[in-house]
Design an enzyme around this catalytic site. Structure first.
Site, PDB file in Angstrom:
ATOM      1  N   ASP A 111       0.818  -1.225   0.000  1.00  0.00           N
ATOM      2  CA  ASP A 111       0.000   0.000   0.000  1.00  0.00           C
ATOM      3  C   ASP A 111       0.847   1.269   0.000  1.00  0.00           C
ATOM      4  O   ASP A 111       0.554   2.229  -0.715  1.00  0.00           O
ATOM      5  CB  ASP A 111      -0.901   0.060   1.248  1.00  0.00           C
TER       6      ASP A 111
ATOM      7  N   ARG B 169      19.933 -17.871  -1.102  1.00  0.00           N
ATOM      8  CA  ARG B 169      18.501 -18.154  -1.233  1.00  0.00           C
ATOM      9  C   ARG B 169      18.031 -18.175  -2.686  1.00  0.00           C
ATOM     10  O   ARG B 169      17.212 -18.998  -3.060  1.00  0.00           O
ATOM     11  CB  ARG B 169      17.691 -17.096  -0.473  1.00  0.00           C
TER      12      ARG B 169
ATOM     13  N   HIS C 193      10.357 -11.771   0.413  1.00  0.00           N
ATOM     14  CA  HIS C 193      10.773 -10.385   0.646  1.00  0.00           C
ATOM     15  C   HIS C 193      10.763  -9.647  -0.682  1.00  0.00           C
ATOM     16  O   HIS C 193      11.134 -10.215  -1.708  1.00  0.00           O
ATOM     17  CB  HIS C 193      12.189 -10.369   1.228  1.00  0.00           C
TER      18      HIS C 193
ATOM     19  N   GLU D 255      10.722  -2.300   4.607  1.00  0.00           N
ATOM     20  CA  GLU D 255      10.520  -3.030   3.354  1.00  0.00           C
ATOM     21  C   GLU D 255       9.750  -2.224   2.309  1.00  0.00           C
ATOM     22  O   GLU D 255       9.747  -2.584   1.130  1.00  0.00           O
ATOM     23  CB  GLU D 255       9.825  -4.373   3.647  1.00  0.00           C
TER      24      GLU D 255
HETATM   25  C1  LIG Z   1       8.457 -15.500   8.217  1.00  0.00           C
HETATM   26  C2  LIG Z   1       9.426 -14.364   8.120  1.00  0.00           C
HETATM   27  C3  LIG Z   1      10.639 -14.436   8.802  1.00  0.00           C
HETATM   28  C4  LIG Z   1      11.544 -13.395   8.725  1.00  0.00           C
HETATM   29  N1  LIG Z   1      12.694 -13.480   9.426  1.00  0.00           N
HETATM   30  C5  LIG Z   1      13.545 -12.420   9.436  1.00  0.00           C
HETATM   31  C6  LIG Z   1      14.713 -12.446  10.249  1.00  0.00           C
HETATM   32  O1  LIG Z   1      14.976 -13.415  10.951  1.00  0.00           O
HETATM   33  N2  LIG Z   1      15.516 -11.351  10.225  1.00  0.00           N
HETATM   34  C7  LIG Z   1      15.256 -10.268   9.457  1.00  0.00           C
HETATM   35  O2  LIG Z   1      16.016  -9.292   9.466  1.00  0.00           O
HETATM   36  N3  LIG Z   1      14.151 -10.230   8.672  1.00  0.00           N
HETATM   37  C8  LIG Z   1      13.299 -11.264   8.665  1.00  0.00           C
HETATM   38  N4  LIG Z   1      12.182 -11.211   7.872  1.00  0.00           N
HETATM   39  C9  LIG Z   1      11.900  -9.993   7.077  1.00  0.00           C
HETATM   40  C10 LIG Z   1      11.407  -8.891   8.011  1.00  0.00           C
HETATM   41  O3  LIG Z   1      10.555  -9.444   8.992  1.00  0.00           O
HETATM   42  C11 LIG Z   1      10.618  -7.812   7.246  1.00  0.00           C
HETATM   43  O4  LIG Z   1      11.346  -7.375   6.144  1.00  0.00           O
HETATM   44  C12 LIG Z   1      10.391  -6.648   8.198  1.00  0.00           C
HETATM   45  O5  LIG Z   1       9.518  -7.045   9.251  1.00  0.00           O
HETATM   46  C13 LIG Z   1       9.769  -5.463   7.485  1.00  0.00           C
HETATM   47  O6  LIG Z   1       9.490  -4.501   8.466  1.00  0.00           O
HETATM   48  P1  LIG Z   1       8.597  -3.252   8.122  1.00  0.00           P
HETATM   49  O7  LIG Z   1       8.389  -2.564   9.438  1.00  0.00           O
HETATM   50  O8  LIG Z   1       9.175  -2.515   6.998  1.00  0.00           O
HETATM   51  O9  LIG Z   1       7.219  -3.861   7.601  1.00  0.00           O
HETATM   52  P2  LIG Z   1       6.212  -4.891   8.284  1.00  0.00           P
HETATM   53  O10 LIG Z   1       6.843  -5.587   9.437  1.00  0.00           O
HETATM   54  O11 LIG Z   1       5.685  -5.712   7.162  1.00  0.00           O
HETATM   55  O12 LIG Z   1       5.086  -3.963   8.871  1.00  0.00           O
HETATM   56  C14 LIG Z   1       4.262  -3.213   8.020  1.00  0.00           C
HETATM   57  C15 LIG Z   1       3.009  -2.869   8.792  1.00  0.00           C
HETATM   58  O13 LIG Z   1       2.253  -1.916   8.041  1.00  0.00           O
HETATM   59  C16 LIG Z   1       0.889  -2.309   8.077  1.00  0.00           C
HETATM   60  N5  LIG Z   1       0.227  -1.756   6.882  1.00  0.00           N
HETATM   61  C17 LIG Z   1       0.319  -2.170   5.588  1.00  0.00           C
HETATM   62  N6  LIG Z   1      -0.455  -1.408   4.784  1.00  0.00           N
HETATM   63  C18 LIG Z   1      -1.048  -0.481   5.582  1.00  0.00           C
HETATM   64  C19 LIG Z   1      -1.948   0.592   5.357  1.00  0.00           C
HETATM   65  N7  LIG Z   1      -2.427   0.895   4.133  1.00  0.00           N
HETATM   66  N8  LIG Z   1      -2.362   1.336   6.425  1.00  0.00           N
HETATM   67  C20 LIG Z   1      -1.906   1.065   7.679  1.00  0.00           C
HETATM   68  N9  LIG Z   1      -1.034   0.065   7.959  1.00  0.00           N
HETATM   69  C21 LIG Z   1      -0.608  -0.704   6.924  1.00  0.00           C
HETATM   70  C22 LIG Z   1       0.913  -3.812   8.122  1.00  0.00           C
HETATM   71  O14 LIG Z   1      -0.302  -4.298   8.642  1.00  0.00           O
HETATM   72  C23 LIG Z   1       2.096  -4.063   9.031  1.00  0.00           C
HETATM   73  O15 LIG Z   1       1.701  -4.072  10.378  1.00  0.00           O
HETATM   74  C24 LIG Z   1      11.243 -12.252   7.933  1.00  0.00           C
HETATM   75  C25 LIG Z   1      10.029 -12.167   7.251  1.00  0.00           C
HETATM   76  C26 LIG Z   1       9.125 -13.210   7.346  1.00  0.00           C
HETATM   77  C27 LIG Z   1       7.830 -13.081   6.608  1.00  0.00           C
END
Ligand SMILES: Cc1cc2nc3c(=O)[nH]c(=O)nc-3n(C[C@H](O)[C@H](O)[C@H](O)COP(=O)(O)OP(=O)(O)OC[C@H]3O[C@@H](n4cnc5c(N)ncnc54)[C@H](O)[C@@H]3O)c2cc1C
Length: 331
Positions: A99, A156, A270, A299
């Site tokens: 989004d 990977r 990812h 991300e």
């Molecule tokens: C199973 C798994 C294991 C992983 N393990 C690791 C690891 O061991 N080490 C590591 O470094 N990385 C790991 N990763 C990758 C890492 O978790 C993610 O890249 C990281 O959490 C991204 O963080 P972020 O805060 O950018 O986004 P996210 O953690 O994805 O958070 C984004 C948030 O924004 C919210 N959101 C989305 N759209 C909207 C909207 N329109 N309005 C309001 N809110 C919204 C979502 O609901 C979510 O809560 C893993 C990923 C997965 C899926």
């Protein structure tokens, strides 16, 4: 593990009595732009309540990637032949819909490296989950023919490509119950109950390799021969047929059964691409100029990880750039 980070922040906010208001289950639908500056967010809660959130200092986008958005995956993919459709599972939550990328794009943001999408090599074929396996990600992989086909300690992207090339795009992780890191409560290394995994019908357990092969539908003669060669390598420590540098103790199969075979497939993990930012975490437009009032971290951004994000680098990316964004934001 994400809960651990969030709980820590929530506790900090509580302890310091910080004036932070959380709007959960509330979706950001639009950015408010005033006089060329991002000045807020339009949002709507699950119960229908609409919000106009004015933000004099600006907005930080932290909405994550687009791993769960099939349309965007195939629109942008440059690595997997645009074959990341509905049948390709994802490790991500359903909220990973990109989004923030769409909102930023509408506000004129430049996007970068959108075509680089990472597949996790060993996911559950139905749910995509990484946790539903017996053994580890680098235990030996065999195809239905009972043969290894890749150095399981590879990157990977290399593993995902090799796994997708097997019949039906699926393969088996082979492990030994004696080395599968099952705890005293019968849970695997990810906290999932082994009994639940076996009940799923995607994981098999047997006392001998022949029986395991029969249950899982693997060529038994070849599996026995493959494991024999693997055990010889583990004993000698050199000369693996797939070029592995080391056997690793948890991957040994030479102590007798029971053995496990878990059916797996690569799943979208990812998205390395996203909005373009500078080192202050300010979002840039297509011409490379700062969009006033718009920041991004995690991300939702692109340009940090290259074509193959190295495991464990995404959380630091989100935390470090989130902090940089906040520090610049309050200046
Ligand atoms: C199973 C798994 C294991 C992983 N393990 C690791 C690891 O061991 N080490 C590591 O470094 N990385 C790991 N990763 C990758 C890492 O978790 C993610 O890249 C990281 O959490 C991204 O963080 P972020 O805060 O950018 O986004 P996210 O953690 O994805 O958070 C984004 C948030 O924004 C919210 N959101 C989305 N759209 C909207 C909207 N329109 N309005 C309001 N809110 C919204 C979502 O609901 C979510 O809560 C893993 C990923 C997965 C899926």
């Amino acid at each position: 593990s994400g809960v651990g980070y969030v709980d820590t922040f929530l506790q900090y906010i509580k302890d310091k009595n910080l004036p932070v208001q959380l709007l959960l289950s509330t979706k950001a639908n639009d950015l408010i732009i005033k006089d060329g500056r991002v000045a807020g967010v339009m949002a709507q809660a699950k119960n229908g309540t609409k919000y106009v959130l004015n933000a004099a200092d600006g907005v930080i986008l932290t909405t994550g990637g687009f791993g769960a958005n099939v349309k965007m995956r195939n629109e942008y993919d440059e690595l997997w032949g645009k074959k990341l459709g509905e049948t390709t599972p994802t490790t991500n939550l359903p909220s990973a819909t990109g989004d923030g990328i769409s909102l930023a794009k509408k506000a004129g943001a430049g996007l970068t490296q959108m075509g680089w999408i990472q597949l996790f090599p060993a996911g559950d074929p139905t749910t995509g989950a990484t946790s539903f396996k017996l053994g580890e990600n680098s235990c030996i992989y065999v195809n239905k023919n009972g043969k290894r086909y890749v150095n399981e300690s590879e990157r990977r992207d290399v593993l995902a490509k090799a796994n997708l090339a097997q019949e039906g795009g699926v393969f088996y992780v082979i492990s030994s119950a004696k080395r599968a890191l099952v705890d005293k409560d019968g849970r695997n290394a990810y906290g999932v109950k082994v009994a639940d995994i076996l009940k799923s019908g995607k994981s098999y357990k047997a006392d001998t390799l022949e029986e395991l092969a029969q249950k899982a539908g693997i060529n038994g003669k070849n599996l026995v021969e493959t494991v024999k060669r693997w055990n010889e390598f583990c004993k000698k420590g050199t000369g693996d047929e797939m070029g592995r540098p080391t056997c690793m103790d948890d991957h040994r199969l030479d102590e007798g059964g029971p053995y496990y075979a878990t059916l797996m497939t690569p799943s979208v993990h990812h998205t390395m691409g996203g909005v373009t930012i500078n080192k202050k975490a300010q979002v840039l437009n297509e011409a490379g100029n700062v969009i006033p009032g718009l920041y991004a971290a995690g991300e939702v951004t692109g340009g940090i990880h290259g074509t193959n994000r190295v495991g464990c680098n995404a959380v630091p990316d989100a935390l470090v750039f989130g902090r940089i964004a906040a520090l610049n934001f309050v200046k």
